[in-house]
Structure formats: structure tokens, C-alpha cells
Design a protein around this motif. Structure first.
Motif, short mmCIF file in Angstrom:
data_model
loop_
_atom_site.label_atom_id
_atom_site.label_comp_id
_atom_site.label_asym_id
_atom_site.label_seq_id
_atom_site.Cartn_x
_atom_site.Cartn_y
_atom_site.Cartn_z
N ARG A 127 0.76 -1.33 0.03
CA ARG A 127 -0.19 0.19 0.03
C ARG A 127 0.59 1.24 0.01
NH1 ARG A 127 -5.38 -0.71 1.15
NH2 ARG A 127 -6.06 -3.00 1.87
N ASP A 128 2.23 1.18 0.27
CA ASP A 128 3.02 2.31 0.24
C ASP A 128 3.48 2.59 -1.09
OD1 ASP A 128 4.66 0.39 -0.25
OD2 ASP A 128 6.22 0.70 1.30
N MET A 129 2.73 2.18 -2.06
CA MET A 129 3.15 2.57 -3.64
C MET A 129 4.21 1.99 -3.96
SD MET A 129 1.84 6.48 -3.21
CE MET A 129 2.88 6.78 -1.82
N SER A 130 4.88 0.82 -3.36
CA SER A 130 6.12 0.44 -3.85
C SER A 130 6.02 -1.09 -4.09
CB SER A 130 7.22 0.49 -2.93
OG SER A 130 6.92 0.26 -1.61
N THR A 131 6.92 -1.54 -5.17
CA THR A 131 6.70 -3.10 -5.17
C THR A 131 8.10 -3.58 -5.10
OG1 THR A 131 5.08 -2.80 -7.01
CG2 THR A 131 6.27 -4.82 -7.08
N TRP A 132 8.27 -4.72 -4.16
CA TRP A 132 9.45 -5.26 -3.79
C TRP A 132 9.77 -6.56 -4.73
CZ3 TRP A 132 12.92 -2.74 -0.29
CH2 TRP A 132 12.47 -1.72 0.42
N VAL A 133 10.89 -6.90 -5.04
CA VAL A 133 11.37 -8.07 -5.58
C VAL A 133 12.62 -8.57 -4.71
CG1 VAL A 133 12.26 -9.29 -7.75
CG2 VAL A 133 11.04 -7.04 -8.06
N GLY A 148 9.49 1.98 -7.63
CA GLY A 148 8.60 3.09 -7.25
C GLY A 148 7.81 3.41 -8.68
N GLY A 149 7.53 4.57 -8.63
CA GLY A 149 6.75 5.14 -9.96
C GLY A 149 5.40 5.19 -9.81
N HIS A 150 4.72 4.60 -8.86
CA HIS A 150 3.09 4.95 -8.60
C HIS A 150 2.46 6.04 -7.76
CE1 HIS A 150 2.12 1.34 -11.37
NE2 HIS A 150 2.96 0.63 -10.62
N LYS A 151 1.49 6.51 -7.85
CA LYS A 151 1.05 7.31 -6.94
C LYS A 151 -0.18 6.71 -6.00
CE LYS A 151 2.43 11.08 -9.92
NZ LYS A 151 1.88 12.37 -10.59
N ASP A 152 -0.26 5.56 -5.92
CA ASP A 152 -1.33 4.97 -5.28
C ASP A 152 -0.89 3.59 -4.77
OD1 ASP A 152 -3.72 4.63 -3.83
OD2 ASP A 152 -5.00 5.43 -5.49
N ALA A 153 -1.73 2.91 -4.05
CA ALA A 153 -1.65 1.44 -3.77
C ALA A 153 -1.39 0.56 -4.74
CB ALA A 153 -2.52 1.04 -2.61
N ILE A 154 -0.51 -0.45 -4.44
CA ILE A 154 -0.44 -1.27 -5.59
C ILE A 154 -1.31 -2.50 -5.38
CG2 ILE A 154 1.44 -3.27 -6.58
CD1 ILE A 154 2.31 -0.44 -6.73
N THR A 168 3.37 -3.75 -13.00
CA THR A 168 2.96 -3.58 -11.75
C THR A 168 1.93 -2.56 -12.09
OG1 THR A 168 4.28 -1.50 -11.57
CG2 THR A 168 5.04 -3.49 -10.40
N LEU A 169 0.48 -2.67 -11.32
CA LEU A 169 -0.70 -1.81 -11.49
C LEU A 169 -1.03 -1.39 -9.94
CD1 LEU A 169 -1.00 -4.83 -13.27
CD2 LEU A 169 -3.02 -3.29 -14.12
N SER A 170 -1.53 -0.09 -10.21
CA SER A 170 -1.79 0.58 -8.83
C SER A 170 -3.09 1.14 -8.84
CB SER A 170 -0.96 1.96 -8.77
OG SER A 170 -1.03 2.97 -10.00
N GLN A 171 -3.92 1.55 -7.88
CA GLN A 171 -5.28 1.74 -7.66
C GLN A 171 -5.74 2.67 -8.54
OE1 GLN A 171 -6.32 1.76 -3.75
NE2 GLN A 171 -8.66 2.08 -3.93
N GLU A 248 -9.94 9.08 -20.23
CA GLU A 248 -11.13 9.87 -20.63
C GLU A 248 -11.11 11.04 -19.30
OE1 GLU A 248 -11.56 6.69 -20.31
OE2 GLU A 248 -12.08 6.05 -22.17
N GLY A 249 -10.44 10.72 -18.20
CA GLY A 249 -10.30 11.57 -17.25
C GLY A 249 -11.34 11.32 -16.15
N ASP A 250 -11.96 10.39 -16.24
CA ASP A 250 -13.09 10.10 -15.20
C ASP A 250 -12.26 9.11 -13.88
OD1 ASP A 250 -12.65 8.02 -16.95
OD2 ASP A 250 -14.59 7.19 -16.41
N PHE A 251 -12.44 9.59 -12.71
CA PHE A 251 -11.73 8.68 -11.66
C PHE A 251 -12.32 7.49 -11.51
CE2 PHE A 251 -8.72 8.59 -8.47
CZ PHE A 251 -9.27 7.84 -7.42
N ASN A 252 -11.85 6.43 -11.60
CA ASN A 252 -12.31 5.18 -11.40
C ASN A 252 -11.18 4.24 -10.72
OD1 ASN A 252 -13.80 2.92 -11.49
ND2 ASN A 252 -14.09 2.60 -13.57
N ASN A 253 -11.33 3.72 -9.76
CA ASN A 253 -10.23 3.02 -8.88
C ASN A 253 -10.17 1.29 -9.75
OD1 ASN A 253 -9.57 4.84 -7.26
ND2 ASN A 253 -10.66 4.09 -5.56
#
Length: 844
Positions: A127-133, A148-154, A168-171, A248-253
Motif C-alpha cells: 500500500r506504500d506505492m512500492s513493489t519489492w522483488v 517505485g513510480g506509482h502514486k497509489d496503492a499497488i 505493476t498496477l496501482s489503484q 477519459e479523465g473520469d476517476f475510477n479505482n
């Protein structure tokens, strides 16, 4: 006393239980590892013998579990750490869960796990927006690597096939593509240090002394020269691309994702019910569709990559989608709220359930799937029942209506109402299917309607409390009504619905039911008793005290143990077995009790759930949750989610102390025995549970002695003494041997062999034939057996109709199932011939 070996055969779980992922499951070598994230308890289950092999506690809530592809290890994530355990093997061990390593890295809770194909490395999202290998072994050039590179939870992370490349995909709907400069084969084992290095050096020196002079050069296995080590260096990742789903700009988690490595197919689900299909690594959009307006909770892809499964926890919905043809393979949806009542069809093929959500669902007992849903009720359904024909369902509801549904045309063809608005708590239909009765909760009356005309025939008054149960006598035109006024009244339909008897009870009546032969009546009361009555003479014949057998659990907010709690200690539902010798009882507890009626003793208790996330599961008070400020159970540790978006208080980093949570309470709302006598079903907080007699893994001989052996049975077959061979086979009671013996009888000698069988073995042959119809391809051969047995022994079987009724109904269910399939096939062929023959003749 022996009891039937009932086993849970099917579990049609409710939407809350199965789709929210309360239980994680992974399988390896025929074993299953089940972990409950709420408490961290794990069960190692054998799928062969269906028994628990080992219990383990992970000392914390487990978020996810994943086995390595080679099956040697598995990763458990809890909190912000990942632990690697050695997978339990085939050998018997004292501790089947052996911890190998513990990995630290993320600063917040972990969310997902993925392994490489060769089981060398695994990735953990947080959830800290990081992925560890992490390296599963002690690699010299890869200990851990943070991305790193994300701005939300993985939400998910996936390795590419046969590579260390990572997605990696974030919320917030972002996809990062990471490329590794090292192949999996380029990972080097770290050279041992300390005493391990000294031991290895001694072994190598001994080998050198033994092989001295044999070779001119000596190399150390597992070590590289300094020049090669400098050239290879450490493993490095670089981000080569970043894509966004919400262009499109619509916020969708983004809520769920799955990736198929062979076909490079990425499936993503969102909080609005939309799912996308992309081809990686080019990120080409294949499909973008919507399955509902609720969040997609989970996504899975089959091994070939053709079918995609979606789970929506908000609707309790399961969808299987074939993306190439854009068609549904399977679409199932359970009850949104708790199931309240159920009923078996007369042939045992279908089960109808009613829930608090106002839906009426019909399930197939063989496939476990719901094939029709009725939504005409506008409030909770309180009672459901079948008519004797099996094609009409009658339901009662709190919306003030009683409805009749037709299973031929799947429509509501009758709606029964009362002169003034009232809420119906129960419903019953007589044996002829012509009289419908329903009990009122607020006016304390029983209403009688005609099924043919839909007209109100009579209103039965006399009770001084809400009607809690109705039941018609299967053999006579007598209706029994139970009420909270501590009475059970018997109404005679043939005598203008006059009250023939009033049974006085010691406490409020909660449930009433007749024995299948109508000669006995059972009543469950509020003081935890089950009383048995003779309806002809209005005399009590026995009682069972069930207070200690029910064992109601302690609720989370209770400050006393379950033993001293007086709330809910009563049976609320009763059901006789098909032969009338046993009775099932359940209530606000995790246990279902089956009693022997004549002996009035407990035969067996069934624990319907071990899910500690449900309320009233524990018996004792957990003192660790009690503080000077009160019970910690009043505080929800998880952040509330509204539309898939976490809304914490300002400044709160973990959890939201302003939110509250609701734990559903474990209870059994309805119990029914199958007319075949082979199954019984229960509607519970966990969903619809079906228990059946599983005799495939049990050795249950009949009048066995040392002279009964497979060798003697086969010798009798060679001598063409078929009757003796059949008797010996049924005494040994081995299914494969029974099948071999019956199929060895020539079809023209079946009538002679059937006439020579004793009456006791005729029932056993009929039960075997009924079970064989479900799996065997010799349909005509077994039909000849069934016809000859019933024709020869028909008159003798009439005297034992009570004990033989379950076997006959089981046989009818199996034959009816084949009749439906064959009739559909014949109609299809007939229509095809009628369509093609005129076209050919006109063309000629």
C-alpha cells in the motif's frame, strides 16, 4: 449407536462469504492450505481423505498466500512482511510448516504476490506505492529490489513468462512496465561464509587430494573468477513504459487484475463494474465492457486463456466470460442478504430458497447452479414450499403477499392477499396442492386460499400471538399452527376448519413439523426443548432437552461467556428425516443436531462453519480485547470504503477510528431433508449447505463373515449362480464388485434372478440402481433391472412403503433426470428432421 456418515457435498455460499476472500486456498500435491486472514489460523487439508492434517497459527492476520510454481515453497504476507515457508511434503512431520526466511521491505501492508516461472524470485506489492522483488534463494546479485513510480496503492504485480520483467498496477489505474537486465539463468548463488565456507573448503581440499595428478587445472564449483564477477554486477530494473487506463479523465479505482503469461492477456476490473482486456507489452485494448454497476472484487483466467471469471461481492455475482466469442459461459448470483428458508422438490432434484432481499431462487442439486430467480416480492421472503407436483412454488413475504410461481413458464401466476394489510411469517400447502395457508405475524390469524381460484376461503382466528409455523399433515386434511402464545392448534379442513385440538406448551412455540407418515408432531419451544405429540389423541409422547447440545456462541460485544448467556438458546427450525426415525434441529448456533426420535438421544452434531470472521463463533471471552476504555471490538481497525475509495480522518495514517463494522451472526435459519433420504440442506449465514451420504470412501459391509470374499463371488459368477453372487456382493458392499456382479447377469435372466432375491436385498438393489443411474451409461440395462424388481416384488413392497419410500424417491429422481435429458434430445432431433426433410424434398 451408529450414525450416517454425512459429509458436506456442496456449498452454495452467500455473496459475503465466498466473494470477499475471507478464506485463502492454495493446493499442492493433493493437499490444500487454508488460511483465515482475520485470525491468521491455517489448516492443512488432505483433498484425498477430506480431513485436516495440521493446524497452524501465523500470529497475525494473513493477507495473501501463494505457492511457488515448483510446489516446494509458499509465501505468506502479513502486515508489512513476507515469510517464505517450506511446503509440506508427503512425509509425516511433527511441524508441517517450516519457516525458511522472513523478508522486510515495505512500510505499509502488503497487497499482492507473484512468482517467476522458475520459482527463483517473487514480487510483493504494498500500500506504500512500492513493489519489492525478493530472491527465494540467497542470490549474490539479487537480494531485494524496490520499484517505485506509482502514486497509489499497488493492486497487482505480474512477472513475464521465463523472465524477470515485471508489470505493476496501482489503484489509480496506472500500469508500469519494468525491464530487467538479467535473465533468470543469470542469478548466481551467494558464496557461503563462516563455518559453512570452512566446511565447503575442507570438502574441496579432500576432493583435490583424491584427484591429485588426474587433472592439470582445478576449478571451484559454484564460484566465478573475479573478472567474470566484475562483469556481471548486480541486477537492475528500468521502467520502459507507463500506461493509464482512465484516459477519459473520469476517476475510477482499479480493484482487481489478472494476467495470462502465455497469451499475454491482461484483465483489469474497476470499482464501477467495468473491465478491460489488454494485450501486453504493447498495451493494445481488446475489449472494454461493463458487467454491473458494482465493483469487481476478483478476476481469474483459466489455463488456456479463453475464459475469464469475475466476482462482484456487492451483488454476490459470479460471471465466466469467453472473451473471443463475447458470450457468457456461466452467470450465477446468490442472495444479497441472508437466506431465510428453503424447500426440496418432491423428487429431490431442485431446491428453492428465499432471502431477506426478496428474491426466490431455484437451484439444481446435481450441478449446484441457480437456473431461475423470481423478484416479484418487494420485501423479505419468510417461507417457501413446493406443491406435490413439483412444478409450483408457493412463497410468503413480509410485503403482505403470498405468491405462486410456475416452473414450466417461469412466471408468477397467483398472488394471494389478505383483506387488510398484514405481514406473513410462514406458508404451507396441503398434500393435494389445492389449499394454501399462511400465518400472520401482526394479526395472529391464519389465512386459507384456493390455489385454483385464488379466492380467500377462510380466516382462522384463535391464536393470541404471532404465528411462528404452519404444517399440513401429509396423510390427512389437518393443519397444525404454532404460535408465541404457547399453543399449537390443529385445524380440520374436512370439518369447516374447526379446531380439533389445542396442545398446551410450557413456552413459546418456534417451529412445528409433522412426521412423513403423519402419525407424530414435533414442536420446538423457546426453552430449548423439542416435544413430540400424538396428533390423534393430543398426548405428549416425549421430549428432548437441547440446551447443552445447541451451544450458542458468545457475541463480540457480550461481556459474559456463552455458557452464562440466555439469549438465543433455542431451536428455531425442525425437520424429520425421510424415514421418520431422526429429526434435525438448528437455531442461532454454529451447530446442527440430529436426534434419534424413539431413543431421544443425540446422534451427531454438525459444525456448519469455522469462519471466525462471523459473530457468535467463539464460546469464551477474549480478555485481550478488554481495556479500561471498553471493548476493542467496538472500534473498526479497517478504513471504511465508500465506492472503492478509502475515507480516513485527517492525519490518520492507518485505519479510521470513526468507522464502525458489522459482523454477521452465525445462525441456521432453515433445515430440510431430501425426499430421497440421501441429503439434507441448511440455509445459514454462510449460505446454502448440502450434506449427503458419501459412501464411496467408506467400507460398510452387511452381515459379513469370513466366507464372503471377492474370490468366492467371482467363482459363483463363473458357475452362473447369479443369485448367490449378488447376495455375497451385497454383503461385502464394495461398489465396483456390485457393479461387476449385476452387469454379469444376462438381460434375459434378470426376471428369474429378481424373483429369487429376498425382500431385504431388494431394497439394497434398488438403492444401488438409483445411485448407478447418475454415473452409468448402461441406461437400458438398469431400467430392465428396475422394472423386473418392481413388477415381481411390487405387492410385497407395499407393506413396507414407509421404509422404502426414500429409496423409491431416490430412484424416481435419477430416472426423471435421464428422462428430461433424453426427451430434450429427442425433441431436438425431431424438429431438425421436420425442418430438413421438407427443404430437401422441395430442393429435389
Amino acid at each position: 449407536m451408529r450414525h450416517p456418515p454425512w459429509r458436506c457435498a456442496a456449498h452454495t455460499a452467500g455473496p459475503r462469504a465466498c466473494l470477499q476472500g475471507l478464506v485463502r486456498a492454495c493446493h499442492v500435491w493433493g493437499l490444500g492450505l487454508l488460511s483465515l486472514p482475520t485470525g491468521g489460523d491455517a489448516l492443512l487439508v488432505s483433498l484425498v481423505c477430506r480431513s485436516v492434517l495440521h493446524h497452524f497459527h501465523f500470529k497475525g492476520a494473513v493477507h495473501s498466500v501463494s505457492f511457488s510454481p515448483d510446489g516446494r515453497k509458499f509465501v505468506v504476507t502479513k502486515g508489512n512482511i513476507a515469510q517464505v515457508y517450506h511446503a509440506p511434503g508427503r512425509k509425516r512431520e511433527f511441524n508441517a510448516f517450516v519457516l525458511d526466511k522472513t523478508y522486510f521491505g515495505p512500510y505499509d501492508e502488503t497487497t499482492c504476490i507473484d512468482w517467476t516461472d522458475d520459482s527463483r524470485c517473487f514480487a510483493v506489492g504494498s500500500r506504500d506505492m512500492s513493489t519489492w522483488v525478493f530472491g527465494a534463494e540467497r542470490w549474490d546479485n539479487l537480494i531485494y529490489y524496490a520499484l517505485g513510480g506509482h502514486k497509489d496503492a499497488i493492486v497487482a504485480c505480474f512477472f513475464e513468462a521465463s523472465s524477470l520483467d515485471l508489470y505493476t498496477l496501482s489503484q489509480d489505474g496506472a500500469l508500469c512496465v519494468w525491464q530487467c537486465d538479467t535473465l533468470p539463468e543469470g542469478l548466481r548463488l551467494k558464496a557461503p561464509t563462516g563455518w559453512k565456507a570452512d566446511l565447503l573448503q575442507r570438502e574441496e581440499e579432500q576432493e583435490e587430494e583424491e584427484e591429485e595428478g588426474a587433472e592439470s587445472e582445478t576449478t571451484i564449483r559454484g564460484k566465478a573468477t573475479p573478472a567474470a564477477e566484475e562483469q556481471q554486477g548486480k541486477v537492475k530494473y528500468s521502467r520502459v513504459a507507463k500506461y493509464f487506463f482512465n484516459k477519459e479523465g473520469d476517476f475510477n479505482n482499479l480493484t482487481a487484475a489478472a494476467y495470462h503469461k502465455k497469451v499475454h492477456l491482461l484483465v483489469t476490473g474497476f470499482a464501477s463494474g467495468i473491465f478491460h482486456l489488454h494485450e501486453l507489452p504493447e498495451f493494445n485494448l481488446i475489449h472494454s465492457l461493463s458487467i454491473s454497476d458494482q465493483r469487481v472484487a476478483s478476476v481469474a483466467i483459466n489455463s488456456s486463456g479463453d475464459w475469464i471469471a469475475f466476482g462482484c461481492s456487492g451483488l454476490g455475482q459470479l460471471l465466466v466470460w469467453e472473451w473471443q466469442s463475447e458470450s457468457y459461459v456461466l452467470k450465477q448470483q446468490g442472495h444479497f442478504n441472508s437466506m431465510v428458508s428453503l424447500a426440496y422438490s418432491p423428487d429431490g432434484q431442485y431446491i428453492v430458497t428465499g432471502g431477506d432481499d426478496g428474491k426466490v431462487k431455484v437451484w439444481n442439486t446435481l450441478s449446484g447452479f441457480c437456473f431461475v430467480t423470481f423478484t416479484e416480492h418487494s420485501s423479505g421472503v419468510t417461507g417457501v414450499t413446493f406443491t406435490t407436483t413439483g412444478y409450483v412454488i408457493v412463497t410468503s413475504s413480509m410485503d403482505g403477499t403470498v405468491r405462486a410461481f410456475d416452473l414450466h413458464r417461469y412466471r408468477n401466476f397467483r398472488t394471494f392477499t389478505s383483506p387488510r394489510p398484514t405481514q406473513f411469517s410462514c406458508v404451507a400447502v396441503d398434500s393435494s396442492g389445492e389449499i394454501v395457508s399462511a400465518g400472520a405475524q401482526d394479526s395472529f390469524e391464519v389465512f386459507i386460499w384456493s390455489m385454483q381460484t385464488g379466492r380467500l376461503l377462510d380466516v382462522l382466528s384463535g391464536h393470541e400471538g404471532p404465528i411462528s409455523g404452519l404444517c399440513f399433515n401429509p396423510m390427512k386434511s389437518v393443519l397444525a399452527s404454532a404460535s408465541w402464545d404457547r399453543t399449537v392448534r390443529l385445524w380440520d379442513m374436512a370439518d369447516s376448519w374447526r379446531t380439533t385440538e389445542t396442545l398446551a406448551l410450557t413456552s413459546d412455540a418456534l417451529a412445528v413439523t409433522f412426521r412423513p407418515d403423519g402419525a407424530e408432531l414435533a414442536v420446538a419451544t423457546l426453552n430449548s426443548q423439542i416435544t413430540f405429540w400424538d396428533p390423534e389423541n393430543a398426548v405428549q409422547t416425549g421430549s428432548i432437552e437441547g440446551r447443552h447440545d445447541l451451544k450458542t456462541g458468545r457475541k463480540e460485544l457480550d461481556k459474559i461467556t456463552a455458557k452464562h448467556s440466555a439469549k438465543g438458546k433455542a431451536f428455531t427450525t425442525l425437520c424429520y428425516s425421510a424415514d421418520g426415525q431422526s429429526i434435525l434441529a438448528g437455531g442461532m448456533s454454529k451447530f446442527v443436531c440430529i436426534y434419534h426420535v424413539r431413543e431421544q438421544i443425540l446422534r451427531k452434531k454438525f459444525e456448519i462453519s469455522c469462519n471466525l470472521s462471523l459473530d457468535a463463533m467463539e464460546e469464551f471471552l477474549n480478555r485481550r480485547k478488554m481495556t479500561e476504555f471498553g471493548n476493542l471490538a467496538l472500534i473498526d481497525q479497517d478504513a471504511a470504503e465508500e465506492g472503492g475509495v478509502a475515507i480516513p480522518l485527517p492525519g490518520v495514517k492507518k485505519g479510521d477510528m470513526s468507522s464502525r463494522h458489522f459482523k454477521p451472526e452465525i445462525r441456521v435459519t432453515s433445515l430440510r431433508f431430501s425426499p430421497t433420504g440421501r441429503c439434507w440442506a441448511a440455509t445459514t449465514t454462510e449460505g446454502l449447505l448440502i450434506y449427503s451420504l458419501d459412501a464411496q470412501m467408506l467400507f460398510d459391509p452387511f452381515e459379513l463373515d469370513t466366507s464372503v470374499t471377492p474370490v468366492r463371488i467371482r467363482a459363483a459368477l463363473r458357475q452362473r449362480d447369479f443369485t448367490r453372487a449378488i447376495l455375497l456382493a451385497f454383503r461385502l458392499n464394495e461398489r465396483k464388485l456390485l457393479q461387476e456382479t449385476l452387469e454379469a447377469v444376462p438381460w434375459d435372466e434378470i426376471e428369474v434372478v429378481s424373483s429369487s432375491l429376498p425382500d431385504l436385498y431388494v431394497e439394497k438393489v434398488l438403492e444401488f440402481l438409483a445411485s448407478s443411474f447418475e454415473v452409468s451409461r448402461h441406461l437400458e440395462f438398469y431400467l430392465i433391472w428396475t422394472q423386473k424388481l418392481l413388477m415381481v416384488h411390487g405387492q410385497k413392497l407395499k407393506s413396507r412403503v414407509g421404509t422404502l419410500l426414500p429409496a423409491i424417491q431416490f430412484l424416481q429422481k435419477s430416472i426423471q433426470h435421464h428422462l428430461d435429458d433424453v426427451s430434450k434430445l429427442c425433441d431436438w432431433n425431431r424438429y431438425n428432421l421436420q425442418y430438413r426433410w421438407p427443404s430437401r424434398s422441395s430442393g429435389a
